[in-house]
Scaffold this active site. Sequence first.
Site, mmCIF file in Angstrom:
data_model
loop_
_atom_site.group_PDB
_atom_site.id
_atom_site.type_symbol
_atom_site.label_atom_id
_atom_site.label_comp_id
_atom_site.label_asym_id
_atom_site.label_seq_id
_atom_site.Cartn_x
_atom_site.Cartn_y
_atom_site.Cartn_z
ATOM 1 N N ARG A 128 0.623 -1.571 -0.182
ATOM 2 C CA ARG A 128 -0.189 0.023 0.088
ATOM 3 C C ARG A 128 1.013 1.426 -0.382
ATOM 4 O O ARG A 128 0.705 2.316 0.354
ATOM 5 C CB ARG A 128 -0.880 0.065 1.307
ATOM 6 C CG ARG A 128 -1.833 -0.846 1.213
ATOM 7 C CD ARG A 128 -3.197 -0.572 -0.163
ATOM 8 N NE ARG A 128 -3.951 -1.303 0.482
ATOM 9 C CZ ARG A 128 -5.251 -1.348 0.806
ATOM 10 N NH1 ARG A 128 -6.211 -0.272 2.153
ATOM 11 N NH2 ARG A 128 -5.960 -2.295 0.743
ATOM 12 N N ARG B 79 -4.104 6.194 0.785
ATOM 13 C CA ARG B 79 -4.636 7.392 0.911
ATOM 14 C C ARG B 79 -3.609 8.618 2.113
ATOM 15 O O ARG B 79 -4.174 9.684 1.952
ATOM 16 C CB ARG B 79 -6.077 6.965 1.656
ATOM 17 C CG ARG B 79 -6.826 7.426 1.002
ATOM 18 C CD ARG B 79 -8.739 6.341 1.890
ATOM 19 N NE ARG B 79 -7.888 5.031 2.041
ATOM 20 C CZ ARG B 79 -8.508 4.765 2.684
ATOM 21 N NH1 ARG B 79 -9.848 4.552 2.533
ATOM 22 N NH2 ARG B 79 -8.147 2.947 3.490
ATOM 23 N N ARG C 224 -7.755 10.231 -6.453
ATOM 24 C CA ARG C 224 -8.742 9.676 -6.184
ATOM 25 C C ARG C 224 -9.777 10.813 -6.138
ATOM 26 O O ARG C 224 -10.899 10.186 -7.047
ATOM 27 C CB ARG C 224 -8.281 9.916 -4.501
ATOM 28 C CG ARG C 224 -9.397 9.090 -4.028
ATOM 29 C CD ARG C 224 -9.700 7.609 -4.434
ATOM 30 N NE ARG C 224 -10.501 6.478 -4.245
ATOM 31 C CZ ARG C 224 -12.329 6.383 -4.031
ATOM 32 N NH1 ARG C 224 -12.428 7.211 -4.690
ATOM 33 N NH2 ARG C 224 -12.534 6.182 -2.905
ATOM 34 N N ASP D 14 -6.425 -3.311 -7.902
ATOM 35 C CA ASP D 14 -7.055 -3.522 -5.883
ATOM 36 C C ASP D 14 -7.421 -5.401 -6.495
ATOM 37 O O ASP D 14 -7.393 -6.106 -7.934
ATOM 38 C CB ASP D 14 -8.387 -3.605 -5.550
ATOM 39 C CG ASP D 14 -8.804 -4.002 -4.391
ATOM 40 O OD1 ASP D 14 -8.475 -3.071 -3.073
ATOM 41 O OD2 ASP D 14 -9.446 -4.114 -4.598
ATOM 42 N N TYR E 125 -14.420 -12.745 0.585
ATOM 43 C CA TYR E 125 -15.121 -11.779 0.035
ATOM 44 C C TYR E 125 -16.559 -11.872 -1.083
ATOM 45 O O TYR E 125 -17.265 -11.252 -1.011
ATOM 46 C CB TYR E 125 -14.383 -10.410 -0.538
ATOM 47 C CG TYR E 125 -12.812 -9.912 0.067
ATOM 48 C CD1 TYR E 125 -13.901 -8.653 1.008
ATOM 49 C CD2 TYR E 125 -12.243 -9.895 -0.092
ATOM 50 C CE1 TYR E 125 -13.166 -7.720 1.786
ATOM 51 C CE2 TYR E 125 -10.455 -9.916 1.202
ATOM 52 C CZ TYR E 125 -11.172 -8.446 1.962
ATOM 53 O OH TYR E 125 -10.834 -7.668 2.598
#
Length: 348
Positions: free
Chosen positions: A26, A30, A39, A76, A152
Amino acid sequence: MEHDDKPLLRVLSGRRVDPPPVWFMRQAGRYLPEYRAVRARAGSFLDLCYTPDLAVEVTLQPIRRFALDAAILFSDILVVPHALGAGVAFSEGEGPRLEPVGDRAGLARLDPTRLHERLEPVYETVRRLRSALPERVTLIGFAGAPWTLAAYLVEGRGSKEFLQPRLLARRDPPLFADLVELLTEAVIEFLSAQIAAGVEAVQLFDSWAGVLPETELRRWCLRPARRVVAALRERHPHVPIILFPRGVGASLLHFANEAGAHALSLDTTVPMAWAAAQLDGEGGLALQGNLDPVALLGPEAGLLAEARTILRAAASRPHIFNLGHGILPGTPPERVETLVRYLKSAGE
Ligand code: CP3
């Protein structure tokens, strides 16, 4: 620059490099203001993943700031379920939501025939990155491991427990096996296409391997990992594979001995010194990791002391410095800078 002159690829070929190469899971994200700006322009998170101009830009952002040895493709793990036709949405502050798969009808809705067509923007991002990256930086591609993707898909969202997939695997093993099989094929296809487009190494993220006990772990994580590794080694013998079976504790040794990968990424619960001692004599298998991401939020002296402990613990093995999990959104970028500078001077 020759393949072997890139520090990260040297380590993945089984040799030590001092100081060790470094990158962070990562590393685009952010915590960087320039990421937040892109973003905000992108619309949805999936639009960001599927717009090569923007995905290239955010992949390069941490490379411009820090002396990192690798860039990881910005994408992702959930683009694979998305490309199989499962509805996937990232809602602000809530994490991912997926159309849950709970029975044969749900499985039948997953359609692998348009996988490459839908993932083409990801391959285009890879092609552009290969020409944009500085010479010594290795481009890493990735995919979610079949179990984590299945988790998921069955749960329909993130979870601490992933009870639904664990239950489905016990209630209807043939159905669950078919789901994992379909995902294994999709992952092999996705990684092969990333390699064809230019990635130089790949990492398989099994972020939720740690919720399974031994027998289930072997069946749903270790066996599929071995299949992915074998298929990629056959199709692309020169491209190294890093496995990240997060949270598996001592079962990490099964992955070391049986999966056939080039490197294992350790989470923060596995002491680096223990892993290095257990693997003594285990050929050139490289270890990656495993600084606690929270250390980047704490006092600087503690951060550097923890980093030094890891460097020493890994001194007997080919080692790639990384975190035990992804960089946290509140991390000050200056801290990352301080850590990288420290690591680059540590061998002097
Ligand atoms: O810099 C990099 O590491 C490359 C990009 C990358 C992302 N996700 C970008 C991302 C990678 C390698 C991933 C992997 C990923 N995605 C994993 C495996 C690693 C892990 O963390 O265990 C998992 C489980 C996912 C699924 C996922 N994606 C979740 C659960 C979330 C929401 C949680 C969150 O942090 O918001 C995402 C969204 C996501 N993927 C973001 C980023 C930068 C944040 C979304 C945003 O910017 O709004």
